[in-house]
Design a protein around this motif. Structure first.
Motif, PDB file in Angstrom:
ATOM      1  N   LEU A   1       4.271   5.538  -4.587  1.00 29.53           N
ATOM      2  CA  LEU A   1       5.439   5.344  -5.455  1.00 29.53           C
ATOM      3  C   LEU A   1       6.686   6.026  -4.899  1.00 29.53           C
TER       4      LEU A   1
ATOM      5  N   ASN B   1       0.811  -1.220   0.000  1.00 29.97           N
ATOM      6  CA  ASN B   1       0.000   0.000   0.000  1.00 29.97           C
ATOM      7  C   ASN B   1       0.840   1.264   0.000  1.00 29.97           C
TER       8      ASN B   1
ATOM      9  N   ARG C   1       3.285  -3.637  -5.494  1.00 32.59           N
ATOM     10  CA  ARG C   1       2.297  -2.579  -5.238  1.00 32.59           C
ATOM     11  C   ARG C   1       1.168  -2.593  -6.266  1.00 32.59           C
ATOM     12  N   TYR C   2       1.511  -2.635  -7.547  1.00 34.43           N
ATOM     13  CA  TYR C   2       0.488  -2.505  -8.587  1.00 34.43           C
ATOM     14  C   TYR C   2      -0.150  -3.830  -8.956  1.00 34.43           C
ATOM     15  N   ARG C   3       0.529  -4.923  -8.672  1.00 38.84           N
ATOM     16  CA  ARG C   3      -0.104  -6.233  -8.837  1.00 38.84           C
ATOM     17  C   ARG C   3      -1.231  -6.387  -7.825  1.00 38.84           C
ATOM     18  N   LYS C   4      -1.000  -5.852  -6.609  1.00 42.21           N
ATOM     19  CA  LYS C   4      -2.039  -5.897  -5.574  1.00 42.21           C
ATOM     20  C   LYS C   4      -3.265  -5.096  -6.017  1.00 42.21           C
ATOM     21  N   ASP C   5      -3.046  -3.949  -6.660  1.00 41.39           N
ATOM     22  CA  ASP C   5      -4.170  -3.139  -7.156  1.00 41.39           C
ATOM     23  C   ASP C   5      -4.985  -3.922  -8.189  1.00 41.39           C
ATOM     24  N   GLU C   6      -4.265  -4.646  -9.082  1.00 43.19           N
ATOM     25  CA  GLU C   6      -4.958  -5.423 -10.125  1.00 43.19           C
ATOM     26  C   GLU C   6      -5.784  -6.535  -9.510  1.00 43.19           C
TER      27      GLU C   6
ATOM     28  N   CYS D   1       7.439  -1.944  -6.935  1.00 45.74           N
ATOM     29  CA  CYS D   1       6.338  -1.448  -7.778  1.00 45.74           C
ATOM     30  C   CYS D   1       5.475  -2.591  -8.290  1.00 45.74           C
TER      31      CYS D   1
END
Length: 202
Positions: free
Chosen positions: A104, A101, A192-197, A189
């Motif tokens: 960046l 969470n 972080r962004y894999r979790k968002d997906e 990163c």
């Protein structure tokens, strides 16, 4: 004066889910501060100076070698992730907790601090005394969360060994610092962004 009863002190394994975000960050920054202090202290007693170790390279080719090494490690890690079950590369959830969470800019700050502190200690100080092989064994050993899996321990050792030779090849500590930073930043990163997906698919 109240005496401390050391028999009542218990050390236990902490589950990552038990750590709140503040405690995780405090632990990270204190650990890195200690790492930096030990690195500077060791260099102080060696026949080199902190200025010599941290001297910035004259050209950008040194930084380029660091970027090339980082790219090779990231490609190798991507291949491992494709062909190896996820539980083999599991670190106990620490990385997800740390980067999951995080904004960046904070991923960048963490990656930079870790890269500078760890490379100063391991490549700048310890490798000067013991060489890249024994330094890499120690580097792999302190990454306790990976020791349960031989593959991850082996990868940490190989990356460290490669960083050690990168330092010897370029003659500048900034090459392994750049490589270490890029590796941690990109992987942070990705987490972080894999979790968002994943969250978006729910």
């Amino acid at each position: 004066m109240k005496k401390i009863n050391f028999r009542n002190i218990r050390i236990r394994k902490v589950d990552p889910s038990e750590l709140d975000d503040r405690m995780l960050l405090v632990n990270l920054y204190i650990t890195q501060a200690i790492t930096l202090f030990i690195g500077i202290l060791i260099i102080f007693f060696q026949s080199q100076t902190l200025f010599q170790v941290m001297k910035f390279p004259g050209g950008i080719s040194v930084l380029g070698w660091g970027a090339v090494f980082a790219a090779a490690v990231l490609v190798f890690d991507w291949l491992i992730a494709r062909w190896v079950p996820e539980d083999v590369t599991d670190d106990g959830g620490i990385n997800k907790k740390l980067f999951g969470n995080r904004p960046l800019w904070h991923i960048g700050v963490i990656s930079l601090i870790v890269a500078i502190c760890e490379e100063l200690l391991f490549r700048g100080a310890i490798q000067y005394a013991f060489g890249p092989y024994w330094t890499s064994i120690l580097f792999a050993a302190i990454h306790v969360r990976y020791l349960r899996h031989w593959l991850m321990t082996g990868m940490v050792f190989l990356i460290s060994y490669g960083l050690g030779h990168l330092y010897l090849f370029t003659g500048s500590l900034w090459a392994p610092i750049v490589a270490h930073f890029i590796i941690d930043f990109v992987m942070g990163c990705m987490i972080r962004y894999r979790k968002d997906e994943v969250d978006g698919e729910r």
